[in-house]
Motif scaffolding. Structure first.
Motif, PDB file in Angstrom:
ATOM      1  N   ALA A 244       0.818  -1.220   0.000  1.00  0.00           N
ATOM      2  CA  ALA A 244       0.000   0.000   0.000  1.00  0.00           C
ATOM      3  C   ALA A 244       0.850   1.268   0.000  1.00  0.00           C
ATOM      4  N   VAL A 245       2.130   1.126   0.315  1.00  0.00           N
ATOM      5  CA  VAL A 245       2.964   2.329   0.483  1.00  0.00           C
ATOM      6  C   VAL A 245       2.985   3.184  -0.799  1.00  0.00           C
ATOM      7  N   TYR A 246       3.256   2.545  -1.934  1.00  0.00           N
ATOM      8  CA  TYR A 246       3.358   3.313  -3.185  1.00  0.00           C
ATOM      9  C   TYR A 246       2.001   3.892  -3.617  1.00  0.00           C
ATOM     10  N   PRO A 247       0.911   3.094  -3.637  1.00  0.00           N
ATOM     11  CA  PRO A 247      -0.378   3.687  -3.992  1.00  0.00           C
ATOM     12  C   PRO A 247      -0.775   4.846  -3.067  1.00  0.00           C
ATOM     13  N   VAL A 248      -0.460   4.725  -1.787  1.00  0.00           N
ATOM     14  CA  VAL A 248      -0.789   5.813  -0.859  1.00  0.00           C
ATOM     15  C   VAL A 248       0.030   7.062  -1.205  1.00  0.00           C
ATOM     16  N   TRP A 249       1.299   6.849  -1.518  1.00  0.00           N
ATOM     17  CA  TRP A 249       2.160   7.981  -1.901  1.00  0.00           C
ATOM     18  C   TRP A 249       1.585   8.661  -3.143  1.00  0.00           C
ATOM     19  N   LEU A 250       1.148   7.840  -4.120  1.00  0.00           N
ATOM     20  CA  LEU A 250       0.548   8.413  -5.334  1.00  0.00           C
ATOM     21  C   LEU A 250      -0.730   9.186  -5.002  1.00  0.00           C
ATOM     22  N   THR A 251      -1.499   8.643  -4.092  1.00  0.00           N
ATOM     23  CA  THR A 251      -2.759   9.290  -3.698  1.00  0.00           C
ATOM     24  C   THR A 251      -2.499  10.679  -3.125  1.00  0.00           C
ATOM     25  N   ARG A 252      -1.456  10.762  -2.300  1.00  0.00           N
ATOM     26  CA  ARG A 252      -1.164  12.045  -1.647  1.00  0.00           C
ATOM     27  C   ARG A 252      -0.675  13.072  -2.665  1.00  0.00           C
ATOM     28  N   ARG A 253      -0.184  12.596  -3.804  1.00  0.00           N
ATOM     29  CA  ARG A 253       0.300  13.522  -4.830  1.00  0.00           C
ATOM     30  C   ARG A 253      -0.800  13.934  -5.817  1.00  0.00           C
ATOM     31  N   THR A 254      -1.965  13.296  -5.695  1.00  0.00           N
ATOM     32  CA  THR A 254      -3.045  13.602  -6.648  1.00  0.00           C
ATOM     33  C   THR A 254      -3.598  15.000  -6.399  1.00  0.00           C
ATOM     34  N   GLY A 255      -3.527  15.843  -7.423  1.00  0.00           N
ATOM     35  CA  GLY A 255      -4.038  17.204  -7.288  1.00  0.00           C
ATOM     36  C   GLY A 255      -5.530  17.225  -7.516  1.00  0.00           C
ATOM     37  N   MET A 256      -6.196  18.169  -6.869  1.00  0.00           N
ATOM     38  CA  MET A 256      -7.649  18.192  -7.014  1.00  0.00           C
ATOM     39  C   MET A 256      -8.115  19.233  -8.026  1.00  0.00           C
ATOM     40  N   LEU A 257      -7.219  20.154  -8.400  1.00  0.00           N
ATOM     41  CA  LEU A 257      -7.663  21.228  -9.287  1.00  0.00           C
ATOM     42  C   LEU A 257      -8.071  20.700 -10.655  1.00  0.00           C
ATOM     43  N   GLU A 258      -7.425  19.590 -11.058  1.00  0.00           N
ATOM     44  CA  GLU A 258      -7.758  19.043 -12.374  1.00  0.00           C
ATOM     45  C   GLU A 258      -9.200  18.562 -12.428  1.00  0.00           C
ATOM     46  N   VAL A 259      -9.770  18.281 -11.262  1.00  0.00           N
ATOM     47  CA  VAL A 259     -11.146  17.796 -11.227  1.00  0.00           C
ATOM     48  C   VAL A 259     -12.117  18.873 -11.699  1.00  0.00           C
ATOM     49  N   LEU A 260     -11.897  20.094 -11.239  1.00  0.00           N
ATOM     50  CA  LEU A 260     -12.804  21.181 -11.604  1.00  0.00           C
ATOM     51  C   LEU A 260     -12.544  21.707 -13.011  1.00  0.00           C
ATOM     52  N   SER A 261     -11.371  21.404 -13.544  1.00  0.00           N
ATOM     53  CA  SER A 261     -11.005  21.989 -14.835  1.00  0.00           C
ATOM     54  C   SER A 261     -11.763  21.305 -15.968  1.00  0.00           C
TER      55      SER A 261
END
Lengths: 407, 246
Positions: free
Chosen positions: A390-407
């Motif tokens: 889970a370490v790598y997927p969690v790290w990726l999750t924390r890097r996911t930006g949210m601004l792209e969602v609204l764009s």
């Protein structure tokens, strides 16, 4: 994080995993299969190592306790010739057997005895097991009914009682010596005029990777007389059958310098006292964790990348980074545990398959064992795979930006 | 479609649910090279925009693509922080807040409606609506009751257990509105809420947003004139600056 929130997040994780199974199952199925194969392989290999460890031990279905000298170990007993032994075993065994809670008790002396092939005259060796037989008793899978109950030759330590000369052979020993029921067995020793007669031939006996070990059951005192163990009334171990766990204390008190091994403790001791099975099991463990983690990490990493929009949505509506991490970690662990369950099934089938193949092509009954503890062990390994994976997927999750969602 | 007749709250003690002063947002384009001493070029997406929204008010943000609508919406929702200027959400200045604190503030004060709904496919309509309450640690029974009452309010009481894939676009957007309202936020931010809907569904969604504004402030970014018509006032942006206030 409060317990209620954690429980709720695990629930959401469960629904998301189930949803993926329904909507786009490929990656989840691959993850489950990856962990399943890794864990299954580990279960199978560990089963084989347990099988290896158990092949050098005197096991009997009815035996609950093994009493062995402290300096010896269970694994070494079956091949012990000249190792540390118990003394005064007839008297001690009688005391243990006098307890009404004990169904059956017998000392066991194991010696390699040279016999002569009846047809070729060649010398051959048979693992000879000296016991005090009792009606219905079974040692090493061989029924001792054909032997006269008790130990007549012992004669209260005088070793001058009647010599029964009775021997129960397993199929392998009968084949090796070319004898059958009623025939005489010639001892390939020049210094004795004693002999044995085959009282019965039966299936059973210890299994090794090379096949069934040729085994012969005889009376203890007769084997002691032949091999010099009468001096000091020596044997390698005591087998005790009982339904009462309290008997253990009595046995331990009887023989202060011994180790009493229970049925449940036998597997652990077998593994811990033998380097090869332990090494095989450890190698299987690390391989399973490594392969499982690689599968889970890679596929869950892809899953998180494909799921960026939903993770961004969660971030946007105020779900904290920690909660999103818990969500992804829970999903990874859940998938790993499902993989672990699949692995247990695969391992069970693989062990059955290995034994089937061994029996078909090598004539060996059992070379791998599936014990219930293996299932728990496999689930713990799957849990470890999930946590590390889970370490790598969690790290990726924390890097996911949210601004792209609204764009 | 209902027309706005209600005026925003004018009580002296009323604090704007969101207030921005001189909001400026610069974005760095690419990054300066490791061996280069030159600064990476920046683009100013928003330039000194000031605005306030009160409870009961529906404010539209209009403008062509690239005018800064999305950037302003991100700032007002607390998803981003301005490069210059100040922004207060429900009286709290967001500039000094950490990412975690801003997430908490968003959870408590802002409801967001996305153009493409962004519901979680694996969860039912009810679970999607209740999702923000999970983060708040609300018990299961309360979550279900609150989600069901909101789904009933948006006319989806028959669709409570349906997954997003089983709902029409209009229904999904109504679920998204219910999700935005489930924490009882002070501000609802809607980004092109009718952009993916047919006119009838869009009309219904706009009616819901107008109804919401009885209690909350609503800010709505759209190209759609039909959507802008329901707003109390409209701020038009051009090249990151306020071009017109209606």
């Amino acid at each position: 994080m409060c317990g209620r929130r954690l429980r709720s997040l695990i629930g959401v994780a469960m629904y998301r995993v189930l949803g993926r199974f329904r909507i786009a199952p490929q990656r989840v199925l691959l993850s489950v299969l990856g962990v399943g194969l890794a864990v299954g392989l580990m279960v199978a290999v560990t089963g084989v190592s347990l099988g290896l460890a158990s092949q050098s031990v005197v096991q009997s279905e009815g035996v609950d306790y093994w009493v062995v000298p402290e300096q010896a170990n269970v694994e070494s007993i079956a091949i012990s010739t000249g190792g540390v032994q118990l003394g005064d075993v007839h008297r001690t065994n009688a005391e243990i057997a006098s307890d009404e809670r004990v169904e059956y008790a017998t000392p066991v002396l194991l010696e390699l005895v040279p016999l002569t092939d009846q047809q070729t005259g060649e010398r051959t060796y048979v693992l000879t097991v000296g016991i005090i037989p009792q009606a219905g008793a079974e040692v090493l899978g061989l029924p001792a009914d054909a032997l006269t109950p008790g130990d007549p030759h012992y004669a209260d330590g005088q070793y001058d009682g009647p010599w029964t000369g009775e021997a129960v052979l397993n199929d392998a020993a009968a084949t090796l010596t070319n004898t059958s029921t009623g025939e005489r067995l010639s001892l390939a020793r020049s210094n004795t005029n004693r002999s044995f007669t085959v009282a019965n031939v039966s299936a059973g006996g210890a299994q090794t990777a090379g096949g069934t070990v040729p085994v012969m059951l005889v009376h203890l005192s007769e084997l002691q007389s032949l091999t010099g163990s009468a001096n000091g009334d020596a044997a390698d171990q005591l087998l005790v059958s009982t339904n009462d766990p309290a008997v253990r204390q009595q046995i331990e008190g009887r023989y202060p310098q011994t180790t009493v091994v229970t049925r449940s403790g036998l597997s652990a001791q077998q593994v811990s006292t033998s380097n090869l099975p332990l090494a095989v099991a450890l190698a299987a463990f690390f391989s399973a964790v490594f392969v499982g983690v690689l599968f889970v990490t890679t596929l869950m990493g892809l899953e998180v990348s494909a799921d960026r929009r939903q993770l961004g949505t969660l971030a946007a509506i105020g779900v904290s980074s920690r909660s999103r991490s818990v969500l992804i970690a829970a999903e990874t662990v859940l998938i790993s545990i499902v993989g672990g369950l699949v692995g247990i099934l695969l391992g069970f089938l693989a062990i059955g398959g290995v034994n089937e193949l061994a029996q078909t092509y090598a004539g060996v009954d059992t070379i791998a064992l599936f014990q219930p503890e293996l299932a728990g062990y496999a689930l713990i390994v799957a849990l470890c795979i999930g946590i590390v994976g889970a370490v790598y997927p969690v790290w990726l999750t924390r890097r996911t930006g949210m601004l792209e969602v609204l764009s | 479609m209902s027309q706005r007749t209600q005026t925003p709250s004018t009580s002296a003690s009323a604090t704007p649910v969101v207030q921005g002063r001189g909001l400026t947002r610069d974005y760095t384009r690419g990054s300066s090279g490791f061996f280069s001493s030159s600064q990476a070029p920046t683009v100013r997406a928003l330039d000194s925009v000031s605005m306030a929204i009160e409870r009961g008010e529906v404010v539209g943000i209009a403008g062509p693509s690239g005018s800064g609508k999305s950037t302003l919406l991100h700032l007002l929702a607390g998803l981003d922080v301005p490069t210059a200027g100040t922004l207060e959400l429900d009286g709290t200045d967001i500039e000094p807040l950490s990412g975690r604190q801003r997430a908490r503030l968003r959870l408590e004060t802002v409801g967001i409606v996305f153009q493409r709904f962004h519901l979680l496919d694996a969860l039912s309509a009810r679970a999607n609506v209740a999702l923000p309450l999970v983060e708040r640690g609300v018990g299961k029974r309360t979550r279900r009751e609150r989600a069901e009452s909101l789904l009933e309010a948006v006319g989806l009481e028959e669709r409570v257990t349906h997954k997003p894939g089983q709902l029409s676009g209009g229904e999904q957007q109504r679920v998204a509105i219910a999700r935005a309202l489930v924490t009882d936020p002070s501000l609802v931010v809607a980004d092109e809420p009718t952009g993916e809907l047919d006119s009838e569904s869009g009309e219904r969604v706009l009616d819901l947003l107008v109804d919401v504004a009885d209690e909350q402030g609503v800010v709505l970014a759209s190209h759609d004139q039909q959507a802008l018509d329901v707003c109390d006032r409209v701020i038009s942006l051009r090249d990151g600056q306020v071009a017109r206030r209606q």
